[in-house]
Scaffold this motif. Structure first.
Motif, PDB file in Angstrom:
ATOM      1  N   GLU A 100      44.130  49.635  26.138  1.00  0.00           N
ATOM      2  CA  GLU A 100      44.815  50.382  27.188  1.00  0.00           C
ATOM      3  C   GLU A 100      43.812  51.041  28.126  1.00  0.00           C
ATOM      4  OE1 GLU A 100      45.296  50.623  23.974  1.00  0.00           O
ATOM      5  OE2 GLU A 100      47.378  49.999  23.600  1.00  0.00           O
ATOM      6  N   GLN A 101      42.749  51.601  27.548  1.00  0.00           N
ATOM      7  CA  GLN A 101      41.702  52.241  28.346  1.00  0.00           C
ATOM      8  C   GLN A 101      40.973  51.203  29.189  1.00  0.00           C
ATOM      9  OE1 GLN A 101      38.824  54.376  25.995  1.00  0.00           O
ATOM     10  NE2 GLN A 101      37.548  54.894  27.748  1.00  0.00           N
ATOM     11  N   HIS A 102      40.710  50.071  28.587  1.00  0.00           N
ATOM     12  CA  HIS A 102      40.026  48.985  29.296  1.00  0.00           C
ATOM     13  C   HIS A 102      40.817  48.565  30.534  1.00  0.00           C
ATOM     14  CE1 HIS A 102      37.933  45.089  29.806  1.00  0.00           C
ATOM     15  NE2 HIS A 102      39.148  44.573  29.969  1.00  0.00           N
ATOM     16  N   ASN A 103      42.117  48.340  30.373  1.00  0.00           N
ATOM     17  CA  ASN A 103      42.946  47.888  31.491  1.00  0.00           C
ATOM     18  C   ASN A 103      43.035  48.927  32.599  1.00  0.00           C
ATOM     19  OD1 ASN A 103      43.453  45.489  30.138  1.00  0.00           O
ATOM     20  ND2 ASN A 103      45.367  46.217  29.250  1.00  0.00           N
ATOM     21  N   THR A 104      43.214  50.187  32.200  1.00  0.00           N
ATOM     22  CA  THR A 104      43.319  51.264  33.189  1.00  0.00           C
ATOM     23  C   THR A 104      42.012  51.438  33.955  1.00  0.00           C
ATOM     24  OG1 THR A 104      44.953  52.432  31.834  1.00  0.00           O
ATOM     25  CG2 THR A 104      43.816  53.718  33.513  1.00  0.00           C
ATOM     26  N   GLN A 105      40.907  51.447  33.202  1.00  0.00           N
ATOM     27  CA  GLN A 105      39.603  51.600  33.848  1.00  0.00           C
ATOM     28  C   GLN A 105      39.324  50.447  34.800  1.00  0.00           C
ATOM     29  OE1 GLN A 105      36.882  51.944  30.551  1.00  0.00           O
ATOM     30  NE2 GLN A 105      36.840  54.167  30.666  1.00  0.00           N
ATOM     31  N   LEU A 106      39.658  49.240  34.370  1.00  0.00           N
ATOM     32  CA  LEU A 106      39.368  48.081  35.208  1.00  0.00           C
ATOM     33  C   LEU A 106      40.154  48.140  36.513  1.00  0.00           C
ATOM     34  CD1 LEU A 106      37.975  45.399  35.688  1.00  0.00           C
ATOM     35  CD2 LEU A 106      39.785  44.284  34.349  1.00  0.00           C
ATOM     36  N   ALA A 107      41.428  48.505  36.436  1.00  0.00           N
ATOM     37  CA  ALA A 107      42.234  48.621  37.655  1.00  0.00           C
ATOM     38  C   ALA A 107      41.624  49.641  38.613  1.00  0.00           C
ATOM     39  CB  ALA A 107      43.671  49.008  37.294  1.00  0.00           C
ATOM     40  N   THR A 108      41.156  50.762  38.061  1.00  0.00           N
ATOM     41  CA  THR A 108      40.529  51.808  38.878  1.00  0.00           C
ATOM     42  C   THR A 108      39.218  51.319  39.481  1.00  0.00           C
ATOM     43  OG1 THR A 108      41.520  53.539  37.522  1.00  0.00           O
ATOM     44  CG2 THR A 108      39.612  54.161  38.849  1.00  0.00           C
ATOM     45  N   GLN A 109      38.416  50.628  38.670  1.00  0.00           N
ATOM     46  CA  GLN A 109      37.121  50.135  39.128  1.00  0.00           C
ATOM     47  C   GLN A 109      37.277  49.074  40.215  1.00  0.00           C
ATOM     48  OE1 GLN A 109      35.956  48.938  35.243  1.00  0.00           O
ATOM     49  NE2 GLN A 109      34.979  50.886  34.726  1.00  0.00           N
ATOM     50  N   LEU A 110      38.265  48.220  40.071  1.00  0.00           N
ATOM     51  CA  LEU A 110      38.495  47.193  41.090  1.00  0.00           C
ATOM     52  C   LEU A 110      38.952  47.829  42.401  1.00  0.00           C
ATOM     53  CD1 LEU A 110      40.308  44.436  38.997  1.00  0.00           C
ATOM     54  CD2 LEU A 110      37.944  44.424  39.786  1.00  0.00           C
ATOM     55  N   ALA A 111      39.841  48.814  42.290  1.00  0.00           N
ATOM     56  CA  ALA A 111      40.335  49.490  43.499  1.00  0.00           C
ATOM     57  C   ALA A 111      39.218  50.254  44.200  1.00  0.00           C
ATOM     58  CB  ALA A 111      41.478  50.441  43.133  1.00  0.00           C
ATOM     59  N   GLY A 112      38.321  50.853  43.409  1.00  0.00           N
ATOM     60  CA  GLY A 112      37.237  51.640  43.982  1.00  0.00           C
ATOM     61  C   GLY A 112      36.021  50.834  44.384  1.00  0.00           C
ATOM     62  N   GLY A 113      35.958  49.583  43.960  1.00  0.00           N
ATOM     63  CA  GLY A 113      34.850  48.722  44.348  1.00  0.00           C
ATOM     64  C   GLY A 113      33.560  48.968  43.600  1.00  0.00           C
ATOM     65  N   ARG A 114      33.602  49.675  42.464  1.00  0.00           N
ATOM     66  CA  ARG A 114      32.392  49.914  41.698  1.00  0.00           C
ATOM     67  C   ARG A 114      32.752  50.234  40.244  1.00  0.00           C
ATOM     68  NH1 ARG A 114      30.775  55.202  40.866  1.00  0.00           N
ATOM     69  NH2 ARG A 114      28.584  54.628  41.126  1.00  0.00           N
ATOM     70  N   GLY A 115      31.779  50.029  39.378  1.00  0.00           N
ATOM     71  CA  GLY A 115      31.923  50.433  37.985  1.00  0.00           C
ATOM     72  C   GLY A 115      32.360  49.359  37.027  1.00  0.00           C
ATOM     73  N   ALA A 116      32.872  48.232  37.502  1.00  0.00           N
ATOM     74  CA  ALA A 116      33.344  47.179  36.607  1.00  0.00           C
ATOM     75  C   ALA A 116      32.163  46.444  35.979  1.00  0.00           C
ATOM     76  CB  ALA A 116      34.226  46.189  37.360  1.00  0.00           C
ATOM     77  N   ALA A 117      32.367  45.939  34.788  1.00  0.00           N
ATOM     78  CA  ALA A 117      31.343  45.118  34.138  1.00  0.00           C
ATOM     79  C   ALA A 117      31.209  43.794  34.889  1.00  0.00           C
ATOM     80  CB  ALA A 117      31.723  44.864  32.680  1.00  0.00           C
ATOM     81  N   ASP A 118      30.111  43.104  34.649  1.00  0.00           N
ATOM     82  CA  ASP A 118      29.886  41.822  35.328  1.00  0.00           C
ATOM     83  C   ASP A 118      30.871  40.758  34.868  1.00  0.00           C
ATOM     84  OD1 ASP A 118      27.241  42.171  36.898  1.00  0.00           O
ATOM     85  OD2 ASP A 118      26.870  43.107  34.961  1.00  0.00           O
ATOM     86  N   ILE A 119      31.229  40.821  33.582  1.00  0.00           N
ATOM     87  CA  ILE A 119      32.254  39.941  33.015  1.00  0.00           C
ATOM     88  C   ILE A 119      33.279  40.851  32.355  1.00  0.00           C
ATOM     89  CG2 ILE A 119      32.767  38.096  31.370  1.00  0.00           C
ATOM     90  CD1 ILE A 119      29.823  37.264  31.564  1.00  0.00           C
ATOM     91  N   VAL A 120      34.562  40.624  32.614  1.00  0.00           N
ATOM     92  CA  VAL A 120      35.593  41.467  32.018  1.00  0.00           C
ATOM     93  C   VAL A 120      36.625  40.605  31.306  1.00  0.00           C
ATOM     94  CG1 VAL A 120      35.314  43.348  33.679  1.00  0.00           C
ATOM     95  CG2 VAL A 120      36.932  41.504  34.171  1.00  0.00           C
ATOM     96  N   ALA A 121      37.115  41.102  30.185  1.00  0.00           N
ATOM     97  CA  ALA A 121      38.165  40.412  29.450  1.00  0.00           C
ATOM     98  C   ALA A 121      39.520  40.801  30.016  1.00  0.00           C
ATOM     99  CB  ALA A 121      38.093  40.772  27.969  1.00  0.00           C
ATOM    100  N   LEU A 122      40.379  39.816  30.235  1.00  0.00           N
ATOM    101  CA  LEU A 122      41.745  40.042  30.689  1.00  0.00           C
ATOM    102  C   LEU A 122      42.688  39.506  29.625  1.00  0.00           C
ATOM    103  CD1 LEU A 122      41.491  38.839  34.418  1.00  0.00           C
ATOM    104  CD2 LEU A 122      41.094  41.138  33.507  1.00  0.00           C
ATOM    105  N   GLU A 123      43.462  40.385  28.989  1.00  0.00           N
ATOM    106  CA  GLU A 123      44.402  39.964  27.950  1.00  0.00           C
ATOM    107  C   GLU A 123      45.592  39.248  28.585  1.00  0.00           C
ATOM    108  OE1 GLU A 123      47.465  40.133  24.852  1.00  0.00           O
ATOM    109  OE2 GLU A 123      47.575  41.167  26.784  1.00  0.00           O
ATOM    110  N   GLU A 124      46.147  38.267  27.880  1.00  0.00           N
ATOM    111  CA  GLU A 124      47.172  37.424  28.501  1.00  0.00           C
ATOM    112  C   GLU A 124      48.392  38.207  28.967  1.00  0.00           C
ATOM    113  OE1 GLU A 124      50.334  36.114  27.242  1.00  0.00           O
ATOM    114  OE2 GLU A 124      50.370  37.423  25.501  1.00  0.00           O
TER     115      GLU A 124
END
Length: 420
Positions: free
Chosen positions: A67-91
């Motif tokens: 849950e934390q991973h998904n929330t953080q990733l959405a925030t990082q994508l919207a902000g344009g920074r902070g995401a890992a180079d490779i990210v896991a996306l659950e189905e």
């Protein structure tokens, strides 16, 4: 892996999420790549091996709860920074992130479309958009369904214990409910199933469309299969045949250790969680057999590459290697995560795999057979927002707070709002 609900394991493995941008070049001149994960993907040894064969690459894993991973990733994508180079996306959420494809690298630009035939067709399609022209992610594992049961508790209830005979008890989910009644009549102090939520999800995951039609229109209220799945699970809850447990929570682990419930739906990746929760004392007591109905998929992920990273080519090469057939086979042998590539799950060594903890169940055969009949449910863009509403409603039924009819009515209203 993983709707892979494995918070308890992920919490144990959690590492501090490093703020800032993705990969960079370190002081030693090495290319630094980060890998954003939830749960245990079985990558520890593989990453060490990859770095040994690529001395110019340094890889950091970032593991947090899903849950934390998904929330953080959405925030990082919207902000344009902070995401890992490779990210896991659950189905369960990949459709949500497909809608933000402009934030991701199109892996087709690096030749990913040439790898298409490695994966089951449905798995490949889940990770693409624009008619297959945009490749969002490369598939990791999948979650074809089985049904795990306590053979000793079945024996106490006068039911068959042999996994072949047990499968014959429940060709359909209606038959599964009948077995629950037989079990409860003989062992009233033990719950038949951990939670109605998992039963509901398993039934719905055996339909091609659930909350959303393939054109992404919301259909939960008009889809009779959603109501039928809810009614089946609610019937178990109304009769107090469920433990009303939060899946994979600490309470769930305690109930496993105490032998408080006799069955649970189980995709391949969940066997490790059952073993961890139940402990050594339950070795050989749990077994695995075919789930009621046909097919069904719960979990499995994709490796995607956010655009904000500085080394997309190197990130792609790592993702490609981690999801290659050889690595998928090694991960299965080590963690039990079922490969999403037919060549691998049909491999003779994979098919011959048994799980000693689960009474030497032929898990390779069971889960590969389930994979062969799998027809995945379409996940709408807002599937991950709508689904939990029905799970929460079932919990209210299990806890005696609402009737099934009342819970359904409230769930429909809340789900309709969530789908807007």
């Amino acid at each position: 892996m993983s709707t892979r609900l494995v918070g308890s394991v992920a919490a144990t493995l959690a590492m501090v999420l490093v703020a800032g941008c993705g990969g960079s070049s370190g002081a030693d001149g090495k290319i630094e790549l980060s890998l954003g994960l939830f749960s245990d993907f079985g990558y520890d040894k593989l990453i060490e091996e990859y770095m040994a064969s690529h001395p110019n690459i340094k890889i950091e894993q970032r593991k947090v709860k899903m849950e934390q991973h998904n929330t953080q990733l959405a925030t990082q994508l919207a902000g344009g920074r902070g995401a890992a180079d490779i990210v896991a996306l659950e189905e369960g959420v990949v459709s949500q992130f497909r809608a933000s494809k402009d934030k991701f690298v199109n892996l087709a630009e690096y030749g990913a479309k040439d790898l298409k035939d490695q994966w089951a067709g449905w798995k490949w399609n889940q990770g693409t958009t624009d008619g297959g022209e945009f490749v969002l992610g490369l598939g990791t594992d999948m979650g074809s369904l089985g049904l795990c049961y306590r053979a000793d508790l079945f024996a106490a209830a006068g039911l068959p214990t042999d996994r072949t005979e047990v499968a014959k008890l429940w060709p359909t989910w209606a038959d599964y409910v009948k077995v629950a009644d037989q079990f409860t009549a003989k062992t009233p102090n033990v719950k038949f199933v951990d939670t109605g939520r998992n039963v509901y999800k398993a039934i719905l995951d055996q339909t091609e469309e659930g909350y959303f039609a393939k054109d992404d229109s919301y259909i939960a209220e008009s889809n009779d299969k959603v109501k039928a799945a809810f009614d089946t699970a609610a019937a178990l809850g109304t009769k107090q045949q469920t433990g009303a447990l939060e899946p994979f929570s600490q309470d769930w682990n305690v109930a496993l250790k105490q032998g408080s419930f006799a069955t649970t739906t189980c995709p391949a990746w969940s066997l490790a969680l059952i073993k961890a929760g139940a402990g050594d004392a339950a070795a050989g007591k749990w077994d695995v057999t075919k789930a009621p109905g046909e097919g069904g998929n719960w979990g499995g992920s994709f490796l995607a590459i956010p655009k904000q990273g500085k080394h997309p080519k190197e990130a792609y090469e790592l993702a490609k290697w981690l999801t290659a057939p050889e690595q998928q086979k090694r991960i299965f042998k080590e963690t039990g995560n079922l490969p999403s590539q037919p060549k691998v799950y049909q491999d003779a060594e994979v098919l011959a795999t048994v799980n000693e903890y689960f009474n030497s169940a032929p898990v390779g055969q069971i889960f590969a057979s389930s994979a062969e009949s799998l027809k995945p449910t379409y996940r709408g863009t807002k599937d991950s927002k709508v689904g939990p509403v029905f799970g929460t409603a079932l919990t209210r039924v299990e806890q005696g707070k609402q009737s099934a009819a009342e819970a359904w009515t409230q769930a429909l209203k809340e789900a309709t709002d969530a789908a807007k």
